[in-house]
Write a protein that holds these residues in place. Structure first.
Motif, PDB file in Angstrom:
ATOM      1  N   ASN A 184      52.955 114.704  42.648  1.00 36.59           N
ATOM      2  CA  ASN A 184      51.959 113.700  42.999  1.00 36.59           C
ATOM      3  C   ASN A 184      51.336 114.081  44.334  1.00 36.59           C
ATOM      4  O   ASN A 184      51.972 114.002  45.377  1.00 36.59           O
ATOM      5  CB  ASN A 184      52.628 112.322  43.097  1.00 36.59           C
ATOM      6  N   GLU A 185      50.089 114.518  44.283  1.00 40.86           N
ATOM      7  CA  GLU A 185      49.337 114.826  45.497  1.00 40.86           C
ATOM      8  C   GLU A 185      48.104 113.933  45.540  1.00 40.86           C
ATOM      9  O   GLU A 185      47.218 114.051  44.710  1.00 40.86           O
ATOM     10  CB  GLU A 185      48.923 116.294  45.532  1.00 40.86           C
ATOM     11  N   GLU A 186      48.121 112.998  46.499  1.00 47.12           N
ATOM     12  CA  GLU A 186      47.003 112.059  46.678  1.00 47.12           C
ATOM     13  C   GLU A 186      46.689 111.343  45.375  1.00 47.12           C
ATOM     14  O   GLU A 186      45.544 111.242  44.950  1.00 47.12           O
ATOM     15  CB  GLU A 186      45.771 112.790  47.223  1.00 47.12           C
ATOM     16  N   ASN A 187      47.762 110.864  44.712  1.00 46.28           N
ATOM     17  CA  ASN A 187      47.657 110.108  43.464  1.00 46.28           C
ATOM     18  C   ASN A 187      47.037 110.906  42.319  1.00 46.28           C
ATOM     19  O   ASN A 187      46.372 110.350  41.444  1.00 46.28           O
ATOM     20  CB  ASN A 187      46.871 108.814  43.679  1.00 46.28           C
ATOM     21  N   LYS A 188      47.286 112.198  42.333  1.00 45.30           N
ATOM     22  CA  LYS A 188      46.855 113.054  41.241  1.00 45.30           C
ATOM     23  C   LYS A 188      48.021 113.940  40.820  1.00 45.30           C
ATOM     24  O   LYS A 188      48.808 114.388  41.648  1.00 45.30           O
ATOM     25  CB  LYS A 188      45.670 113.934  41.654  1.00 45.30           C
ATOM     26  N   GLY A 223      56.385 113.773  45.883  1.00 46.71           N
ATOM     27  CA  GLY A 223      55.220 112.884  45.941  1.00 46.71           C
ATOM     28  C   GLY A 223      55.482 111.492  45.428  1.00 46.71           C
ATOM     29  O   GLY A 223      54.737 110.565  45.737  1.00 46.71           O
ATOM     30  N   LEU A 226      53.772 107.917  40.209  1.00 49.08           N
ATOM     31  CA  LEU A 226      52.336 107.800  39.992  1.00 49.08           C
ATOM     32  C   LEU A 226      52.113 106.859  38.830  1.00 49.08           C
ATOM     33  O   LEU A 226      52.685 107.055  37.741  1.00 49.08           O
ATOM     34  CB  LEU A 226      51.755 109.185  39.705  1.00 49.08           C
TER      35      LEU A 226
END
Length: 228
Positions: A184-188, A223, A226
């Motif tokens: 999960n990077e910046e909600n992606k 992360g 999500l």
């Protein structure tokens, strides 16, 4: 069935970091997914107890793949709680048991001579870290499509990051536990450490495979959770 994130914060190489092992709760039985680095057992124990559960209820541990931040404390868990059943893919089980040299160790040793001077010290440490991991036998070896945990959890082969990487699909709550098949990077949802993937093409295929399920909840080891 319920999945609980276990946020583990720690210092690594002078920086604050966090990982998110998952705890699956089914009829009061607990299954831990991945075990953090070496010596993380007390950190994970604290999180499990903090959520109101007892360590005696921990029945199994699923290992998504043989990287030191996922398998580091497995030996300690099995030593302290010998009744725990260890579940891993057929490929990863050969590294966990020591039948074969771990792919990540092979990669790290091959990269070591090519590292810049300022990276060399960390590279040497990383190789030693991988070499020091204690081997242990796997109780249940799984393949793509196998169903575990009373048939409620489906094994998904998600290779790329490593060749035997698995993720877990729980249809009843429309959730996937990704290991390092996705982070999960910046909600992606993206590929974890693409430069260190053993097969980037397969890693991309595995990411698409996870997305094709249209899961509502994605539990990423890096992360955190999500929600789509």
């Amino acid at each position: 069935m319920e999945i609980i994130e276990l946020p583990i914060e720690f210092d690594f190489n002078g920086q604050k970091q966090k990982i998110y092992p998952s705890l699956i709760v089914l009829n009061n039985d607990l299954t831990l997914v991945d075990t953090g680095y070496v010596n993380f057992l007390p950190l994970i124990e604290n999180e499990i107890i903090k959520n109101g559960y007892k360590m005696n209820d921990l029945k199994s541990i699923i290992i998504t793949h043989y990287d030191d931040d996922h398998i580091g404390s497995l030996y300690d868990f099995k030593s302290k709680y010998p009744w725990i059943k260890i579940i891993a893919s057929e490929i990863e089980s050969t590294f966990i048991s020591g039948e074969k040299k771990a792919e990540r160790l092979v990669q790290a040793e091959e990269m070591l001579p090519m590292l810049a001077k300022e990276e060399k010290e960390f590279g040497i440490w990383f190789v030693q870290q991988l070499k020091s991991l204690k081997h242990i036998s796997v109780d249940t070896k799984v393949r793509d499509g196998d169903k575990i945990l009373d048939g409620q959890c489906t094994i998904m082969e998600t290779p790329g990051h490593t060749s035997g990487h698995i993720s877990l699909y729980i249809p009843s709550i429309n959730s996937v536990i990704t290991g390092d098949a996705a982070v999960n990077e910046e909600n992606k949802m993206v590929i974890a450490n693409p430069h260190f993937c053993l097969d980037i093409e397969k890693a991309e295929q595995s990411l698409r495979k996870i997305k094709s399920l249209n899961p509502k909840n994605i539990f990423c080891y890096h992360g955190g959770k999500l929600v789509l």
